[in-house]
Design a protein around this motif. Structure first.
Motif, PDB file in Angstrom:
ATOM      1  N   HIS A  82       0.842  -1.207   0.000  1.00 46.95           N
ATOM      2  CA  HIS A  82       0.000   0.000   0.000  1.00 46.95           C
ATOM      3  C   HIS A  82       0.872   1.250   0.000  1.00 46.95           C
ATOM      4  O   HIS A  82       1.529   1.568   0.975  1.00 46.95           O
ATOM      5  CB  HIS A  82      -0.920   0.023   1.214  1.00 46.95           C
ATOM      6  N   GLU A  85       5.212   1.658   0.864  1.00 45.81           N
ATOM      7  CA  GLU A  85       5.919   1.770   2.125  1.00 45.81           C
ATOM      8  C   GLU A  85       5.879   0.434   2.833  1.00 45.81           C
ATOM      9  O   GLU A  85       4.939  -0.324   2.692  1.00 45.81           O
ATOM     10  CB  GLU A  85       5.278   2.838   3.017  1.00 45.81           C
ATOM     11  N   ASN A  87       5.119  -2.272   5.479  1.00 48.31           N
ATOM     12  CA  ASN A  87       4.056  -2.375   6.479  1.00 48.31           C
ATOM     13  C   ASN A  87       4.647  -2.246   7.870  1.00 48.31           C
ATOM     14  O   ASN A  87       5.614  -2.909   8.217  1.00 48.31           O
ATOM     15  CB  ASN A  87       3.371  -3.737   6.382  1.00 48.31           C
ATOM     16  N   THR A 262      -2.711  -1.262   5.491  1.00 53.65           N
ATOM     17  CA  THR A 262      -1.636  -0.766   6.334  1.00 53.65           C
ATOM     18  C   THR A 262      -1.766   0.716   6.657  1.00 53.65           C
ATOM     19  O   THR A 262      -1.603   1.141   7.790  1.00 53.65           O
ATOM     20  CB  THR A 262      -0.279  -1.008   5.647  1.00 53.65           C
ATOM     21  N   LYS A 263      -2.091   1.521   5.656  1.00 54.04           N
ATOM     22  CA  LYS A 263      -2.061   2.969   5.808  1.00 54.04           C
ATOM     23  C   LYS A 263      -3.304   3.495   6.495  1.00 54.04           C
ATOM     24  O   LYS A 263      -4.344   2.849   6.534  1.00 54.04           O
ATOM     25  CB  LYS A 263      -1.927   3.623   4.427  1.00 54.04           C
ATOM     26  N   TYR A 265      -6.018   6.579   6.230  1.00 56.80           N
ATOM     27  CA  TYR A 265      -6.549   7.582   5.321  1.00 56.80           C
ATOM     28  C   TYR A 265      -7.661   8.357   6.017  1.00 56.80           C
ATOM     29  O   TYR A 265      -7.981   8.101   7.172  1.00 56.80           O
ATOM     30  CB  TYR A 265      -7.096   6.911   4.045  1.00 56.80           C
ATOM     31  N   ASN A 269      -9.486   2.412   6.273  1.00 57.51           N
ATOM     32  CA  ASN A 269      -8.785   1.605   5.275  1.00 57.51           C
ATOM     33  C   ASN A 269      -9.125   0.128   5.506  1.00 57.51           C
ATOM     34  O   ASN A 269      -8.326  -0.646   6.041  1.00 57.51           O
ATOM     35  CB  ASN A 269      -7.285   1.843   5.369  1.00 57.51           C
TER      36      ASN A 269
END
Length: 285
Positions: A82, A85, A87, A262-263, A265, A269
């Motif tokens: 994702h 980057e 995790n 992972t990210k 937002y 997510n």
């Protein structure tokens, strides 16, 4: 009664989100681990941990290097990392882990051809339908990559989707799907994200060209959320397992699960999975 899995891709989909959603909706991690172990790949762990994304709880599926406790995905991958980057492992919460490899080997993240991936899966003791699904997913990705880069499918080197973590993600997803025992999979229109992303090919628009190619003929949309919400692996899994795309059908809901990316937002997510039996409406003649 027809049993339906409905996937709501309001924040897109990646391989780890797909596996996490099916684990969260009730698939047994140990059963998935048993299948993944048959690959006889490098030494690795898999883990499912409860995490929170924008106030909602879901399951994050990770492939770990047991020597470091960190994810084994490449930081340059535009696949299940994702946004390219690494995790970051979520600490705390309930989790399951275990060594699923058979012997300690050096970890490898080199290029793998489609033929090599077919061989790895074919030489495993995976249930035949799981192996068939996993190979089909890689072939979907391979055809898309070949088309957008103008090469033959056997010339495609899976430097971004052939790393250990993605092979495990695809096999785990195929295993989890078969363990779920549903009659049909329906998915919402897919949120793909926006902006640009950096990968081994350079700077690419979002959705990445291979992702967009895979999703050709499938309803997608974007918004002001910037980032690669849908990855090639996630798109290929939906292409393989979903029979149709559209709104939630009339269901008597049995179970609900969320698979976490992972990210963080501005939206959660998560990939939402809903299982239920189809409600058949009857009209008077």
């Amino acid at each position: 009664m027809k049993r339906i899995l409905y996937l709501d891709a309001f924040a897109g989909v990646s391989g780890d989100m797909f596996v996490g959603a099916l684990l969260d909706v009730g698939v047994d991690l140990d059963a998935v681990r048993h299948d993944v172990a048959s690959l006889n790949l490098e030494w690795f762990d898999i883990r499912a941990v409860r995490v929170t994304r924008q106030g909602l709880v879901g399951t994050k599926f990770d492939v770990l290097d047991p020597a470091t406790g960190r994810n084994v995905d490449d930081v340059t991958s535009h696949d299940d990392g994702h946004l390219h980057e690494a995790n970051q492992l979520v600490q705390g919460g309930h989790h399951h882990h275990g060594n699923v490899g058979h012997q300690s080997k050096p970890r490898q993240h080199g290029h793998r051809s489609l033929g090599e991936i077919r061989r790895i899966i074919g030489e495993s003791s995976l249930p035949p339908e799981v192996a068939k699904d996993a190979i089909a997913v890689f072939e979907i990705i391979g055809r898309a990559e070949a088309a957008v880069h103008g090469v033959g499918i056997e010339e495609v080197h899976f430097h971004e989707v052939g790393a250990l973590d993605t092979i495990v993600d695809v096999v785990a997803a195929s295993s989890a799907f078969r363990l779920l025992h549903v009659d049909e999979v329906v998915c919402s229109p897919i949120h793909v994200g926006s902006g640009i992303v950096r990968c081994a090919h350079g700077v690419l628009p979002v959705p990445a060209p291979a992702t967009l190619k895979i999703l050709q003929g499938i309803p997608i949309y974007s918004s002001d959320v910037r980032g690669e919400l849908t990855t090639p692996t996630g798109a290929a899994l939906l292409k393989r397992f979903c029979t149709r795309f559209g709104p939630l059908p009339p269901l008597m809901v049995e179970a609900i699960g969320y698979g976490a990316g992972t990210k963080e937002y501005s939206i959660p997510n998560l990939l939402r999975a809903t299982i239920g039996t189809l409600v058949e409406y009857q009209t008077k003649g």
